[in-house]
Design a protein around this motif. Structure first.
Motif, PDB file in Angstrom:
ATOM      1  N   ASN A 192      -8.000  -7.803  -2.897  1.00 20.00           N
ATOM      2  CA  ASN A 192      -8.964  -8.900  -2.795  1.00 20.00           C
ATOM      3  C   ASN A 192      -9.542  -9.248  -4.157  1.00 20.00           C
ATOM      4  O   ASN A 192      -9.895  -8.361  -4.935  1.00 20.00           O
ATOM      5  CB  ASN A 192     -10.093  -8.516  -1.845  1.00 20.00           C
ATOM      6  N   ARG A 218      -7.797  -2.805  -5.312  1.00 15.68           N
ATOM      7  CA  ARG A 218      -7.832  -3.623  -4.098  1.00 15.68           C
ATOM      8  C   ARG A 218      -7.186  -4.968  -4.369  1.00 15.68           C
ATOM      9  O   ARG A 218      -7.235  -5.501  -5.490  1.00 15.68           O
ATOM     10  CB  ARG A 218      -9.269  -3.788  -3.602  1.00 15.68           C
ATOM     11  N   VAL A 232      -6.311   3.003  -1.915  1.00 15.55           N
ATOM     12  CA  VAL A 232      -6.964   1.780  -2.373  1.00 15.55           C
ATOM     13  C   VAL A 232      -8.397   2.122  -2.760  1.00 15.55           C
ATOM     14  O   VAL A 232      -9.079   2.886  -2.062  1.00 15.55           O
ATOM     15  CB  VAL A 232      -6.925   0.696  -1.282  1.00 15.55           C
ATOM     16  N   LEU A 233      -8.846   1.586  -3.888  1.00 18.89           N
ATOM     17  CA  LEU A 233     -10.124   1.908  -4.512  1.00 18.89           C
ATOM     18  C   LEU A 233     -10.102   3.290  -5.159  1.00 18.89           C
ATOM     19  O   LEU A 233     -11.144   3.799  -5.584  1.00 18.89           O
ATOM     20  CB  LEU A 233     -11.303   1.782  -3.543  1.00 18.89           C
ATOM     21  N   VAL A 293       0.816  -1.213   0.000  1.00 18.11           N
ATOM     22  CA  VAL A 293       0.000   0.000   0.000  1.00 18.11           C
ATOM     23  C   VAL A 293       0.850   1.264   0.000  1.00 18.11           C
ATOM     24  O   VAL A 293       0.646   2.163  -0.833  1.00 18.11           O
ATOM     25  CB  VAL A 293      -0.965   0.007   1.201  1.00 18.11           C
ATOM     26  N   TYR A 352      -6.803 -13.601  -3.000  1.00 21.36           N
ATOM     27  CA  TYR A 352      -6.035 -12.379  -3.229  1.00 21.36           C
ATOM     28  C   TYR A 352      -5.364 -12.382  -4.608  1.00 21.36           C
ATOM     29  O   TYR A 352      -4.954 -13.424  -5.116  1.00 21.36           O
ATOM     30  CB  TYR A 352      -4.962 -12.216  -2.144  1.00 21.36           C
TER      31      TYR A 352
END
Length: 224
Positions: A71, A69, A63-64, A36, A83
């Motif tokens: 996931n 993401r 993130v987003l 991240v 993942y």
């Protein structure tokens, strides 16, 4: 200049070997530090360059936002790995949820992918794309853009369709093959070590995105 730390690809490599929630939960600190935070720093580093390439482009260091993401959506997939085993970043224009084209970066342990364009178009967006390809002016413009990219060594993936869909005919004959596509995304692969090369990573992205900017602008104007 900017480079991802070696730990980014190390984390992705380890995740590939242990792609389950138990392992991920035990390594959330590494996810934050190696995935991240470097991704946020990359977005901040390339944002001014992208603004020069495509004024109005969105570069959101979250993130987003520009950071996809990690996931996976496994609801309709036989692959139940929870993942993604790569890091994807995206830069778009307009509203994110309705954007149809953008500039991309993918980091994996094996390669770095740099590209731009539209992928996974909706039914409505595909119809807008085909209508533009069939337009005399817009179709000719896209054919010229794609031809110039191919001349410069960019490779297009093979179109999904073997023939143009029924009911669609391009005015410009050079645009006719483009009707066999239901997306238009172009990328190239760089060696894995490009991700950790502070002298070359951002310049390589800027060079690629600058070359692909005419394609992105066409898609924003006619499909988005």
């Amino acid at each position: 200049m900017f480079a991802f730390p070696p730990q980014t690809q190390d984390f992705l490599r380890d995740l590939s070997a242990h792609n389950d929630r138990e392992w991920f939960d035990a390594h959330r600190a590494e996810y934050q530090a190696a995935y991240v935070e470097p991704a946020r720093a990359f977005v901040a580093a390339v944002a001014p360059e992208l603004e020069r390439i495509a004024p109005g482009v969105c570069a959101e260091p979250r993130v987003l936002g520009s950071i996809f993401r990690i996931n996976r959506d496994t609801r309709f997939s036989r692959d139940k790995r929870p993942y993604k085993e790569h890091l994807d970043l995206w830069f778009w224009e307009g509203e994110r949820r309705t954007a149809r084209s953008g500039f991309y970066l993918r980091v994996t342990p094996e390669l770095v992918g740099i590209g731009a364009g539209a992928n996974h178009l909706s039914r409505e967006a595909i119809d807008r794309y085909r209508a533009a390809v069939c337009d005399a002016e817009a179709g000719a413009e896209l054919a010229q853009i794609v031809s110039a990219l191919e001349t410069d060594g960019w490779d297009l993936a093979e179109p999904r369709l073997k023939r143009a869909p029924r009911g669609w005919t391009a005015v410009d004959p050079d645009a006719e093959p483009l009707l066999r596509r239901d997306s238009l995304f172009i990328a190239r692969q760089e060696p894995a070590e490009r991700a950790t090369d502070a002298d070359r990573l951002v310049p390589a992205c800027v060079e690629a995105w600058s070359a692909l900017a005419p394609l992105h602008r066409w898609l924003v104007a006619h499909v988005q």
